[in-house]
Design a protein around this motif. Structure first.
Motif, PDB file in Angstrom:
ATOM      1  N   THR A 166      -3.852   9.209 -13.727  1.00 39.83           N
ATOM      2  CA  THR A 166      -2.952   9.268 -12.567  1.00 39.83           C
ATOM      3  C   THR A 166      -1.837  10.298 -12.714  1.00 39.83           C
ATOM      4  OG1 THR A 166      -1.508   7.541 -13.479  1.00 39.83           O
ATOM      5  CG2 THR A 166      -3.364   6.820 -12.086  1.00 39.83           C
ATOM      6  N   GLY A 167      -1.547  10.689 -13.937  1.00 46.23           N
ATOM      7  CA  GLY A 167      -0.417  11.578 -14.169  1.00 46.23           C
ATOM      8  C   GLY A 167       0.925  10.898 -14.035  1.00 46.23           C
ATOM      9  N   VAL A 168       0.921   9.566 -13.962  1.00 45.92           N
ATOM     10  CA  VAL A 168       2.165   8.817 -13.775  1.00 45.92           C
ATOM     11  C   VAL A 168       2.867   8.635 -15.117  1.00 45.92           C
ATOM     12  CG1 VAL A 168       3.154   6.599 -13.123  1.00 45.92           C
ATOM     13  CG2 VAL A 168       1.401   7.647 -11.690  1.00 45.92           C
ATOM     14  N   ALA A 175       6.149   4.851  -8.006  1.00 41.91           N
ATOM     15  CA  ALA A 175       6.505   4.462  -6.639  1.00 41.91           C
ATOM     16  C   ALA A 175       5.737   5.294  -5.622  1.00 41.91           C
ATOM     17  CB  ALA A 175       8.011   4.618  -6.427  1.00 41.91           C
ATOM     18  N   LYS A 176       5.611   6.583  -5.873  1.00 37.61           N
ATOM     19  CA  LYS A 176       4.875   7.460  -4.957  1.00 37.61           C
ATOM     20  C   LYS A 176       3.411   7.031  -4.880  1.00 37.61           C
ATOM     21  CE  LYS A 176       3.747  12.307  -4.061  1.00 37.61           C
ATOM     22  NZ  LYS A 176       3.925  13.712  -4.530  1.00 37.61           N
ATOM     23  N   LEU A 177       2.814   6.713  -6.037  1.00 40.83           N
ATOM     24  CA  LEU A 177       1.422   6.259  -6.060  1.00 40.83           C
ATOM     25  C   LEU A 177       1.277   4.926  -5.329  1.00 40.83           C
ATOM     26  CD1 LEU A 177      -1.454   6.818  -7.196  1.00 40.83           C
ATOM     27  CD2 LEU A 177      -0.793   5.428  -9.182  1.00 40.83           C
ATOM     28  N   THR A 180       1.297   5.601  -1.579  1.00 43.41           N
ATOM     29  CA  THR A 180       0.223   6.422  -1.004  1.00 43.41           C
ATOM     30  C   THR A 180      -1.166   5.880  -1.298  1.00 43.41           C
ATOM     31  OG1 THR A 180       0.245   7.851  -2.975  1.00 43.41           O
ATOM     32  CG2 THR A 180       1.632   8.509  -1.100  1.00 43.41           C
ATOM     33  N   ASP A 181      -1.319   5.183  -2.427  1.00 38.04           N
ATOM     34  CA  ASP A 181      -2.630   4.640  -2.814  1.00 38.04           C
ATOM     35  C   ASP A 181      -2.396   3.313  -3.522  1.00 38.04           C
ATOM     36  OD1 ASP A 181      -5.227   4.130  -3.526  1.00 38.04           O
ATOM     37  OD2 ASP A 181      -5.501   5.957  -4.721  1.00 38.04           O
ATOM     38  N   PRO A 182      -2.069   2.264  -2.766  1.00 32.70           N
ATOM     39  CA  PRO A 182      -1.672   0.996  -3.381  1.00 32.70           C
ATOM     40  C   PRO A 182      -2.678   0.446  -4.376  1.00 32.70           C
ATOM     41  CG  PRO A 182      -1.192   0.975  -1.032  1.00 32.70           C
ATOM     42  CD  PRO A 182      -1.978   2.221  -1.290  1.00 32.70           C
ATOM     43  N   ALA A 183      -3.961   0.594  -4.118  1.00 25.44           N
ATOM     44  CA  ALA A 183      -4.969   0.060  -5.038  1.00 25.44           C
ATOM     45  C   ALA A 183      -4.892   0.748  -6.397  1.00 25.44           C
ATOM     46  CB  ALA A 183      -6.359   0.217  -4.439  1.00 25.44           C
ATOM     47  N   ALA A 184      -4.580   2.027  -6.392  1.00 25.36           N
ATOM     48  CA  ALA A 184      -4.482   2.767  -7.647  1.00 25.36           C
ATOM     49  C   ALA A 184      -3.264   2.355  -8.461  1.00 25.36           C
ATOM     50  CB  ALA A 184      -4.431   4.264  -7.371  1.00 25.36           C
ATOM     51  N   ALA A 212       5.414  -4.102   1.730  1.00 25.32           N
ATOM     52  CA  ALA A 212       4.251  -4.563   2.494  1.00 25.32           C
ATOM     53  C   ALA A 212       2.948  -3.974   1.967  1.00 25.32           C
ATOM     54  CB  ALA A 212       4.421  -4.211   3.969  1.00 25.32           C
ATOM     55  N   LYS A 213       3.043  -2.863   1.252  1.00 28.65           N
ATOM     56  CA  LYS A 213       1.845  -2.201   0.758  1.00 28.65           C
ATOM     57  C   LYS A 213       1.528  -2.520  -0.703  1.00 28.65           C
ATOM     58  CE  LYS A 213       2.011   1.988   3.645  1.00 28.65           C
ATOM     59  NZ  LYS A 213       2.127   3.477   3.605  1.00 28.65           N
ATOM     60  N   VAL A 214       2.563  -2.774  -1.493  1.00 25.57           N
ATOM     61  CA  VAL A 214       2.368  -2.884  -2.926  1.00 25.57           C
ATOM     62  C   VAL A 214       1.373  -3.992  -3.275  1.00 25.57           C
ATOM     63  CG1 VAL A 214       4.311  -4.471  -3.281  1.00 25.57           C
ATOM     64  CG2 VAL A 214       3.559  -2.978  -5.140  1.00 25.57           C
ATOM     65  N   GLN A 215       0.447  -3.693  -4.181  1.00 28.24           N
ATOM     66  CA  GLN A 215      -0.541  -4.668  -4.637  1.00 28.24           C
ATOM     67  C   GLN A 215      -0.015  -5.285  -5.930  1.00 28.24           C
ATOM     68  OE1 GLN A 215      -4.647  -3.580  -4.731  1.00 28.24           O
ATOM     69  NE2 GLN A 215      -4.638  -2.735  -2.679  1.00 28.24           N
TER      70      GLN A 215
END
Length: 328
Positions: A166-168, A175-177, A180-184, A212-215
């Motif tokens: 992911t490069g995180v 937070a950006k990930l 933009t891509d909650p599953a990731a 609302a998006k965060v998994q």
């Protein structure tokens, strides 16, 4: 890993309320679980036969720290009651305020945010310690003393593989990930971390994560580490920075680049009247606090959580290796 024996009345409940502590009373504690003899800690006449109840929370590091206190004071001649393994920060705190626990190690960030109700941490370990020390004594008659170098701050971790994919590397990138891509960015969070304002709710606010998006999966703290390492149930997880499973599982801590998490140095906490009545307690324990670094505490935690040893054995062996006590 072998199962560990849980001690005290807290061991028999999924949650511990103040009423349960009160109903169990000090008799729910036990004497120290292993015998110790004096080392550099010698019997102190002022502590001979003084009844002192030692408490801790119910996770590995806290159990070890509580038992370190218990063995040290036992070597000094006190009549120690072991009431370690209390479920949850607030339950330990209530037991101390009510006089059911005399002394424990606690965390400056927890005191400042959770016990005193502040929203913003004080930057720096010493300023944070001084702030909680002064405010808690004035408001509740609680004394914080002998701060240790160890800073067991909260953190978000990921596996080396996920970090590479992911490069995180920072919480801002996480937070950006997550947005933009909650599953990731699927995240396992421990039960207490999931609700504390210095935990996940605060991370979401500080870093602008869309709640609302965060998994998010709320799981037992012990599950977070392996689940994050496996990257199947979750790819990120909430951890304590001095947990021995972090190096053992090759987890990587994300940089808190906006400086959200408070300092969590450990310090001795007791009622001011207890400290004034028994000042030699600090003489015994202050030299011990000075040796509790991130490296030493992480290794103590690793011996329990990775090697499967008992907290009491680990605490006693460490004190003996440092010369504070001897083993009969």
């Amino acid at each position: 890993m072998k199962a560990r024996i849980r001690r005290g009345c807290a061991a028999f409940a999924m949650t511990l309320t103040v009423a349960l502590v009160a109903s169990c009373g000090l008799e729910a504690g036990r004497s120290v679980p292993l015998e110790v003899d004096p080392g550099s800690i010698q019997p102190i006449p002022e502590l001979q036969g003084v009844r002192i109840t030692v408490g801790s929370k119910d996770f590995t590091e806290q159990e070890i720290l509580g038992l370190i206190i218990a063995f040290a004071l036992d070597a000094a001649g006190a009549e120690v009651r072991d009431l370690t393994d209390i479920v949850g920060s607030n339950s330990l705190r209530d037991a101390q305020v009510r006089g059911q626990v005399d002394i424990a190690y606690d965390y400056t960030g927890t005191g400042w945010i959770n016990y005193l109700g502040n929203e913003a941490p004080v930057p720096g370990s010493q300023p944070q310690f001084e702030a909680v020390r002064d405010a808690d004594r004035a408001a509740h008659g609680m004394l914080w003393a002998a701060m240790a170098p160890v800073n067991n701050t909260y953190a978000i971790a990921t596996s080396a593989r996920t970090a590479e994919e992911t490069g995180v590397r920072t919480l801002s990138q996480y937070a950006k990930l997550a947005n933009t891509d909650p599953a990731a960015a699927a995240t396992c969070v421990g039960t207490e971390f999931s609700v504390r304002q210095d935990g996940f709710p605060g991370v979401i606010r500080k870093y602008g994560i869309d709640a609302a998006k965060v998994q998010k999966q709320v799981v037992d703290d012990a599950i977070v580490y392996q689940s994050t390492a496996d990257a199947r149930q979750c790819r990120f997880g909430s951890v304590a920075a001095t947990d021995g499973r972090i190096p053992a599982l090759d987890l990587r801590l994300l940089e808190d680049d906006l400086g959200f998490f408070p300092q969590y140095n450990i310090a001795l906490v007791m009622r001011a009247d207890f400290a004034e009545a028994h000042p030699r307690v600090l003489d015994v324990l202050t030299p011990i606090s000075q040796l509790l670094t991130n490296e030493s505490v992480t290794e103590l935690n690793r011996k329990v959580d990775v090697e499967g040893r008992e907290p009491a054995d680990v605490a006693r062996d460490w004190l003996a290796a440092a010369g504070f006590i001897t083993i009969p």
